[in-house]
Design an enzyme around this catalytic site. Structure first.
Site, PDB file in Angstrom:
ATOM      1  CB  CYS A   1       4.101   9.231 -60.314  1.00 37.50           C
ATOM      2  SG  CYS A   1       3.080   9.509 -61.979  1.00 37.50           S
TER       3      CYS A   1
ATOM      4  CB  CYS B   1      -0.686   8.030 -59.452  1.00 37.62           C
ATOM      5  SG  CYS B   1       0.984   7.182 -60.324  1.00 37.62           S
TER       6      CYS B   1
ATOM      7  CB  CYS C   1       4.268   6.359 -63.556  1.00 43.42           C
ATOM      8  SG  CYS C   1       3.490   5.986 -62.364  1.00 43.42           S
TER       9      CYS C   1
ATOM     10  CB  CYS D   1      -0.201   6.752 -63.400  1.00 41.59           C
ATOM     11  SG  CYS D   1       0.479   8.022 -63.274  1.00 41.59           S
TER      12      CYS D   1
ATOM     13  CG  ASP E   1      21.002  24.225 -45.698  1.00 44.30           C
ATOM     14  OD1 ASP E   1      22.208  23.759 -44.706  1.00 44.30           O
ATOM     15  OD2 ASP E   1      19.471  23.655 -45.186  1.00 44.30           O
TER      16      ASP E   1
END
Length: 466
Positions: A215, A218, A237, A240, A372
């Protein structure tokens, strides 16, 4: 030298560079923009200001080229003359080169609307120079860490750039990608969300290569019901209460039809319509939904969207179909974990429970690919373990790909390593059964090299003619 004279000089210099570059077989997708900007640093801004219908920018990690081409087809169907970087030159110099190519010798544009596929890192500059009418953001995944950094870094830059847009602009966002959906918070312009409602195409939990799992408010892990791929899905979430926005443009029902296409049932607050899309895969259905959402933001009617998308053909290297000696070749660009995994999922699902696959996988680690290649270990090549009849691997990192396939469970005797691309193509054609397609899965520069080889053999057209 006045700005108008600079613009004329920059345009002429850019056009001359374009002619020379294409005469040498180089395509001319970036260099004309470099030359023109040396003469007139404001040339893209000036040309964009002349477009009566404004500018549309399309960005995201996966699907930019295909979605922009879909939207171009819709805009043309609507009757607008479109300035579009169709060859995929999506850096700020490529956008400038496209604008110059579409101008006359005096630096005057003939188009009515600009449509620019835009590199993730160059979106802020593109917003600053074109002041777009619409910005379409598709998704945000980990891609080329050596060039872009982590997704949070890119999202922060995007958020700052989008905050500069005037109230007259519209930002079109993917509701199913939490890294993208969050960009719509507290913007001073209109925000329009699109998303997939058909939960039959999801799984219960988030996949291991998901990038935005926590989230943004939070830090609690999102709960998905369901996840479609990567971190894209219906999320909330539990701590929250932050949740996926309700999309205004919805893909209500999706029927996937192997490697031939898909049927989409779309809806918004005013209408519902169905599209028979001649491109396969879940991600192409979402690309089409994104293009439709951007078109609706421009007030284009659904019947024109349907007509354009039902006649759409794929961009070069993106599910491009070719025929060699009576055998079908299907080329699909792979460049990061999510894109590669979804491509493999489409191929595996399309051939039935026991149908074998013949593959040529070409992995490069050049600058445009990302140096990479650790992303190979996050892509879900395990899907191929019981399905590969023969796979030829090539490119500068052919050995790495061979090792990855071995650990994915592909029997070593079915893996052929041939670093030289022309010989690898010959080997793959010779080994693949004549009665089944050969699937070509290259990274970006490998795709360009593979197409160049096909052009040399007379089997494909140069990409700038596509």
């Amino acid at each position: 030298m006045s700005l108008s004279l600079r613009r004329m000089a920059g345009t002429l210099a850019g056009k001359t560079t374009l002619i020379i570059s294409r005469g040498l077989g180089r395509g001319g997708t970036q260099l004309p923009g470099v030359v023109a900007r040396r003469i007139d640093p404001f040339i893209l801004r000036e040309l964009a200001d002349d477009l009566p219908q404004g500018v549309v920018l399309v960005t995201g990690t996966n699907g930019k080229t295909t979605t922009a081409r879909m939207l171009a087809a819709i805009l043309q169907r609507h009757g607008w003359r479109v300035l579009h970087n169709r060859a995929g030159a999506n850096l700020i110099t490529g956008l400038t080169a496209t604008a110059i190519a579409g101008a006359d010798a005096w630096g005057r544009l003939r188009a009515e609307i600009g449509l620019f596929e835009t590199d993730e890192a160059h979106l802020p500059a593109a917003i600053g120079e074109t002041q777009p009418r619409v910005v379409l953001v598709l998704n945000l995944f980990r891609d080329q860490l050596d060039r872009y950094g982590e997704v949070d870094t890119i999202a922060k830059r995007w958020r700052a750039a989008l905050a500069t847009l005037p109230a007259s602009s519209t930002v079109v966002l993917n509701a199913d990608d939490p890294a993208v959906a969050g960009l719509g918070e507290n913007l001073g312009c209109r925000v329009l969300y699109y998303g997939l409602q058909d939960t039959r195409h999801g799984v219960a939990g988030v996949q291991h290569m998901a990038d935005s799992q926590f989230c943004r408010r939070c830090g609690t892990a999102y709960v998905y019901q369901p996840a479609f791929y990567g971190h894209v899905g219906h999320y909330h979430c539990p701590a929250c209460g932050l949740t996926r926005p309700t999309p205004e443009v919805r893909l209500q029902r999706l029927s996937l039809e192997g490697t031939t296409g898909a049927t989409l049932a779309l809806a918004d607050e005013h209408s519902a319509w169905e599209i028979r899309l001649p491109l396969p895969g879940l991600y192409n259905a979402l690309n089409a939904t994104a293009a439709a959402a951007a078109a609706r933001a421009l007030a284009i009617p659904p019947d024109e969207i349907r007509a354009a998308l039902e006649q759409f053909s794929a961009a070069f290297g993106r599910l491009e179909r070719l025929t060699v000696g009576g055998r079908e070749l299907l080329m699909a660009l792979i460049k990061n974990p999510v894109g590669a995994s979804e491509t493999v999922r489409m191929l595996v699902g399309a051939r039935g429970a026991a149908g074998p696959l013949a593959l040529l996988i070409v992995i490069n680690d050049k600058i445009a690919d990302g140096t990479d290649v650790s992303w190979l270990w996050d892509a879900d090549f395990e899907q191929l373990a019981e399905r590969v009849e023969q796979v030829v691997v090539s490119g500068t990192r052919a050995e790495d790909m061979a090792v990855r396939l071995k650990y994915a469970g592909v029997p070593p005797e079915r893996i052929v390593v041939e670093p030289a691309l022309a010989r690898a193509l010959d080997r793959a054609l010779a080994l693949a059964p004549a009665d089944q397609p050969l699937y070509l899965l290259p990274t970006y520069t490998a795709m360009l090299e593979l197409r160049e080889e096909l052009v040399r053999r007379g089997l494909a057209r140069p990409f700038w003619e596509d």
